[in-house]
Design an enzyme around this catalytic site. Structure first.
Site, PDB file in Angstrom:
ATOM      1  N   GLU A 267       1.007  -1.424   0.014  1.00 18.32           N
ATOM      2  CA  GLU A 267       0.022  -0.012  -0.036  1.00 18.32           C
ATOM      3  C   GLU A 267       0.769   1.266  -0.209  1.00 18.32           C
ATOM      4  O   GLU A 267       1.811   1.175   0.964  1.00 18.32           O
ATOM      5  CB  GLU A 267      -0.922   0.200   1.088  1.00 18.32           C
ATOM      6  CG  GLU A 267      -2.146  -1.090   1.083  1.00 18.32           C
ATOM      7  CD  GLU A 267      -3.133  -0.639   1.990  1.00 18.32           C
ATOM      8  OE1 GLU A 267      -3.065   0.264   2.884  1.00 18.32           O
ATOM      9  OE2 GLU A 267      -4.270  -1.726   2.041  1.00 18.32           O
ATOM     10  N   HIS A 286      -8.626   2.040   1.474  1.00 13.84           N
ATOM     11  CA  HIS A 286      -8.535   1.533   2.881  1.00 13.84           C
ATOM     12  C   HIS A 286      -9.500   2.224   3.754  1.00 13.84           C
ATOM     13  O   HIS A 286      -9.201   2.765   4.849  1.00 13.84           O
ATOM     14  CB  HIS A 286      -7.154   1.742   3.106  1.00 13.84           C
ATOM     15  CG  HIS A 286      -6.639   0.577   4.265  1.00 13.84           C
ATOM     16  ND1 HIS A 286      -5.678  -0.022   4.170  1.00 13.84           N
ATOM     17  CD2 HIS A 286      -7.443   0.299   5.299  1.00 13.84           C
ATOM     18  CE1 HIS A 286      -5.404  -0.899   5.189  1.00 13.84           C
ATOM     19  NE2 HIS A 286      -6.539  -0.748   5.974  1.00 13.84           N
TER      20      HIS A 286
END
Length: 325
Positions: A267, A286
């Protein structure tokens, strides 16, 4: 005054709770290792969100006594090294369970009812639609008539707090809910002992498990080939549980019907991540567990863990308490 370092800003209510209890609160200028090493040097405690806390940063915290995770997952914290340095690690359980479960239901509905392609086509083909004059006809022509959730089977991998909230929401939609969780004792739904068996029955598959050595790459091309072609996969847990390249291939080859992913490995996802160009895929940032309400609860929980520890109490959700000296 004891300093609490925030790797990233948490909710204001959590910050105020720390200040009200006599702590100095500092937000790190950046989350890279070099910046964090400087910022953590004189910190009594650190609150982590999604950025990494490796051993080298923990080592730099000469006065560090507690690491509080503003969330449930702790895969971004080197817990083993923290334990070696006799530093408490705590987390917050359940504060965002309803928000994550809502995200799963939302994306299930969007995928099943073909909301994204319908929205795109009504914009792209507005002239054709105006000339045709029939919205139902337009929907039929472009195969936009989706399916309801009622009577479909939702398989939940992981029946912790999020999974159990999800059970209730899904059952309210009239779904048949089954689960897989080798660690749970009392399940509200039928449990499968083997993943390969639950994969075969799922119309929707929701991943709500932590990323661990045993769940990493748990779903690859091999597992995807055993699933129904009409299955939708929702990963609101952690990137790395599903092999992203294999998932993209399965989507583009019509081996499965669609997917929604809220986390990635790594990420943020690289620009060449194959999921950016895979078919019928919802990608989000997210955000499943970061509603306003959840952020407040998480911030307060992370702050309270530090306050409790400083007052000689064990935090409500300790990670390594039994291993500390």
């Amino acid at each position: 005054m004891r300093k609490v370092l925030l790797s990233e800003k948490i909710d204001e209510k959590g910050i105020q709770l720390l200040k009200d209890n006599g702590f100095e609160v500092k937000v790190s200028a950046n989350t890279d290792a070099e910046t964090m090493k400087k910022e953590i040097a004189d910190a009594y405690a650190v609150i982590m969100r999604s950025s990494e806390l490796p051993a080298e940063v923990i080592e730099a915290g000469k006065d560090l006594k507690i690491i509080s995770r503003n969330g449930t997952g702790i895969n971004n914290v080197d817990v083993d090294y923290a334990t070696k340095k006799n530093i408490m690690v705590a987390k917050v359980n359940g504060a965002n369970a309803f928000s994550v479960a809502e995200y799963v239901i939302t994306t299930m509905l969007m995928l099943s009812r073909k909301i994204l392609p319908a929205n795109q086509l009504i914009h792209d083909k507005k002239e054709e639609l105006a000339a045709d004059g029939s919205l139902p006809g337009f929907s039929t022509k472009y195969n936009l008539n989706g399916n309801q959730l009622k009577d479909k089977t939702l398989a939940i991998l992981g029946l912790g707090k999020i999974g159990q909230v999800l059970v209730k929401l899904a059952e309210a939609f009239g779904m048949n809910v089954v689960g897989y969780d080798p660690y749970i004792k009392d399940s509200p739904v039928k449990l499968y002992d083997k993943l390969e068996d639950i994969y075969k029955v799922a119309d929707f598959l929701s991943i709500n498990m932590p990323l661990t050595p045993e769940t990493k790459n748990m779903i690859t091309a091999k597992e995807l080939k055993t699933m129904k072609k009409n299955v939708f996969i929702i990963n609101s847990a952690r990137g790395g549980i599903i092999n992203e390249s294999d998932l993209a291939d399965a989507l583009n080859n019509d081996e499965i019907a669609g997917a929604a992913l809220d986390s990635f490995n790594p990420e943020p996802p690289a620009p060449d991540n194959p999921l950016f160009s895979s078919k019928n895929t919802i990608l989000t940032t997210h955000l499943a567990g970061t509603t306003v309400e959840a952020n407040q609860a998480l911030g307060l929980g992370a702050a309270q863990a530090i306050i409790d520890f400083s007052n000689g109490k064990t935090p409500e959700f300790p990670v390594n308490a039994k291993d500390l000296k």
